[in-house]
Scaffold this motif. Structure first.
Motif, short mmCIF file in Angstrom:
data_model
loop_
_atom_site.label_atom_id
_atom_site.label_comp_id
_atom_site.label_asym_id
_atom_site.label_seq_id
_atom_site.Cartn_x
_atom_site.Cartn_y
_atom_site.Cartn_z
N ALA A 174 22.14 34.30 53.99
CA ALA A 174 22.33 33.62 52.71
C ALA A 174 23.65 32.84 52.71
O ALA A 174 24.62 33.27 53.33
N TYR A 175 23.67 31.70 52.03
CA TYR A 175 24.91 30.98 51.74
C TYR A 175 24.99 30.89 50.22
O TYR A 175 24.18 30.23 49.59
N VAL A 176 25.95 31.60 49.64
CA VAL A 176 26.11 31.63 48.19
C VAL A 176 27.50 31.11 47.86
O VAL A 176 28.49 31.54 48.44
N TYR A 177 27.58 30.14 46.95
CA TYR A 177 28.89 29.61 46.57
C TYR A 177 28.93 29.37 45.08
O TYR A 177 27.90 29.34 44.40
N LEU A 178 30.14 29.20 44.57
CA LEU A 178 30.34 29.00 43.13
C LEU A 178 30.37 27.51 42.82
O LEU A 178 31.08 26.75 43.45
N CYS A 179 29.59 27.11 41.82
CA CYS A 179 29.51 25.71 41.44
C CYS A 179 30.03 25.53 40.02
O CYS A 179 29.72 26.33 39.14
N TYR A 180 30.82 24.52 39.78
CA TYR A 180 31.40 24.23 38.46
C TYR A 180 32.18 25.42 37.91
O TYR A 180 32.31 25.56 36.69
N GLY A 181 32.64 26.29 38.80
CA GLY A 181 33.44 27.44 38.36
C GLY A 181 32.66 28.48 37.59
O GLY A 181 33.23 29.44 37.08
N ILE A 182 31.34 28.32 37.49
CA ILE A 182 30.54 29.18 36.63
C ILE A 182 29.33 29.77 37.34
O ILE A 182 29.04 30.95 37.21
N HIS A 183 28.62 28.92 38.10
CA HIS A 183 27.32 29.32 38.61
C HIS A 183 27.33 29.64 40.10
O HIS A 183 27.88 28.89 40.90
N ASN A 184 26.67 30.73 40.46
CA ASN A 184 26.44 31.03 41.86
C ASN A 184 25.16 30.33 42.31
O ASN A 184 24.13 30.47 41.65
N ARG B 277 28.52 35.98 44.82
CA ARG B 277 29.10 35.56 46.10
C ARG B 277 29.28 36.71 47.08
O ARG B 277 29.55 36.48 48.26
N SER B 278 29.12 37.95 46.62
CA SER B 278 29.18 39.06 47.57
C SER B 278 27.98 39.02 48.52
O SER B 278 27.97 39.68 49.55
N PHE B 279 26.97 38.21 48.17
CA PHE B 279 25.80 38.06 49.03
C PHE B 279 25.99 36.96 50.07
O PHE B 279 25.11 36.73 50.90
N ASN B 280 27.11 36.25 50.02
CA ASN B 280 27.34 35.17 50.99
C ASN B 280 27.36 35.75 52.40
O ASN B 280 28.07 36.71 52.68
N GLY B 281 26.55 35.15 53.28
CA GLY B 281 26.49 35.61 54.67
C GLY B 281 25.56 36.79 54.89
O GLY B 281 25.40 37.25 56.01
N ARG B 282 24.92 37.27 53.82
CA ARG B 282 24.05 38.45 53.91
C ARG B 282 22.76 38.13 54.66
O ARG B 282 22.14 37.10 54.44
N TYR B 283 22.37 39.04 55.52
CA TYR B 283 21.13 38.91 56.28
C TYR B 283 19.94 38.94 55.31
O TYR B 283 19.89 39.76 54.39
N LEU B 284 18.97 38.05 55.55
CA LEU B 284 17.83 37.94 54.63
C LEU B 284 16.72 38.95 54.93
O LEU B 284 15.60 38.81 54.44
N ARG B 285 17.02 39.93 55.77
CA ARG B 285 16.08 41.04 55.97
C ARG B 285 16.84 42.34 55.70
O ARG B 285 16.62 43.34 56.38
N SER B 286 17.73 42.31 54.69
CA SER B 286 18.51 43.50 54.37
C SER B 286 17.79 44.31 53.29
O SER B 286 16.76 43.89 52.76
N ASP B 287 18.35 45.46 52.94
CA ASP B 287 17.70 46.33 51.94
C ASP B 287 17.84 45.78 50.53
O ASP B 287 17.06 46.11 49.65
N GLU B 288 18.86 44.93 50.29
CA GLU B 288 19.11 44.45 48.94
C GLU B 288 18.57 43.05 48.69
O GLU B 288 18.47 42.62 47.55
N LEU B 289 18.27 42.32 49.76
CA LEU B 289 17.88 40.92 49.61
C LEU B 289 16.96 40.51 50.75
O LEU B 289 17.29 40.72 51.92
N TRP B 290 15.80 39.96 50.39
CA TRP B 290 14.91 39.48 51.44
C TRP B 290 13.92 38.47 50.87
O TRP B 290 13.81 38.31 49.64
N ILE B 291 13.22 37.75 51.79
CA ILE B 291 12.15 36.84 51.40
C ILE B 291 10.88 37.26 52.13
O ILE B 291 10.91 37.52 53.34
#
Length: 195
Positions: free
Chosen positions: A73-83, A139-153
Motif C-alpha cells: 500500500a502507498y498511503v499519504y495525507l492530502c490537503y492536510g486532512i485526507h488519507n 498512514r500507518s498502513f503506508n508500505g503495508r503488504y496487501l496480503r496481511s492480516d489487517e489489509l488485503w484485496i
DNA sequence: TAGAGGATTGAT
DNA sequence: TCAATCCTCTAC
C-alpha cells in the motif's frame, strides 16, 4: 473468495491493473472489526507522467513506498486532512501505483457508519478520502503488504469490459498534457462513484 | 528554515 | 465558492 497473488501487482501495465481492480474487493480487519467493499473507481499513476508523485523517478520520504515491488500500500495525507490509499504495482524500483477512488460497501457497514460518525449508510465510501476513513486506513498502513492480516484485496465480482468507463483523472491540472491521459476507470452507472 | 500548495470534502 | 488543516517539497 481468494486473495489476489503478488503476480497480479507485479505486472508492468499499470492501466491494465487499474482496470482489473474494478470489481475486486478491498477489505480491512482492524481489531477484529472487518469491513470492505467492491472497488468501483480507480486511477493509474506512473513515474513516466507528471501527475505522479514519483514523476521522473524522484524518490522522497513520502513516496518511497511507490518504489517497492508491487503488492504493498502507498498511503499519504492530502490537503492536510485526507488519507489517500494506493496500490503499488510493477517491479521493485519502478514507481507505478493505482489510486482507489471509490468502493461499493459489501460488509461491515456498521463499522463504517461508526468511523464516519454518520447516521446514514449513503455515500460512505464514494471518494478517495472517505473510503480510507470508512475502512480505518491511515498512514500507518503506508508500505503495508496487501496480503496481511489487517489489509488485503480479494476476488469480487466480474466486470465486463463494456461496463468500464475511461476518463481523465481528477485534480491534477498541474500535470500539463499528462492531465489529459484517460487513466481514470470506473464501472458504468455505479451509484458509488465519486462526484 | 520559511513559504506555498496539494491525487479532497462538506458546508454555505 | 470556500475554508479546514498540516505535511511535503522547493528555494533560499
Amino acid at each position: 473468495m481468494s486473495v489476489l497473488p503478488d503476480s497480479f501487482y507485479l505486472r508492468k501495465d499499470v492501466t491494465l491493473i487499474a482496470r482489473q481492480l474494478l470489481g475486486k474487493k478491498l477489505v480491512t480487519n482492524i481489531l477484529g472489526r472487518r469491513s470492505g467493499g467492491i472497488i468501483v473507481e480507480t486511477e493509474a499513476y506512473s513515474f513516466r507522467e507528471r501527475g505522479c508523485h514519483a514523476y521522473d523517478n524522484k524518490m522522497t520520504s513520502r513516496n518511497k513506498a511507490m518504489f517497492e515491488a508491487g503488492g504493498v500500500a502507498y498511503v499519504y495525507l492530502c490537503y492536510g486532512i485526507h488519507n489517500l490509499f494506493n496500490v503499488v504495482t510493477n517491479q521493485n524500483g519502478i514507481a507505478d501505483a493505482v489510486l482507489i477512488r471509490a468502493l461499493e460497501p459489501s460488509e461491515g457497514q456498521t463499522y463504517m457508519i461508526e468511523r464516519m460518525k454518520t447516521q446514514s449508510a449513503k455515500r460512505l465510501t464514494s471518494g478517495p478520502g472517505k473510503l480510507t476513513k470508512a475502512l480505518g486506513i491511515d498512514r500507518s498502513f503506508n508500505g503495508r503488504y496487501l496480503r496481511s492480516d489487517e489489509l488485503w484485496i480479494e476476488d469480487g465480482i466480474q466486470v465486463v469490459r463494456s461496463h468500464i468507463v475511461a476518463s481523465v483523472r481528477i485534480g491534477i491540472d498541474y500535470a500539463g498534457k499528462d492531465a489529459l491521459l484517460p487513466w481514470r476507470f470506473s464501472i458504468n452507472g455505479n451509484q458509488w462513484i465519486s462526484k
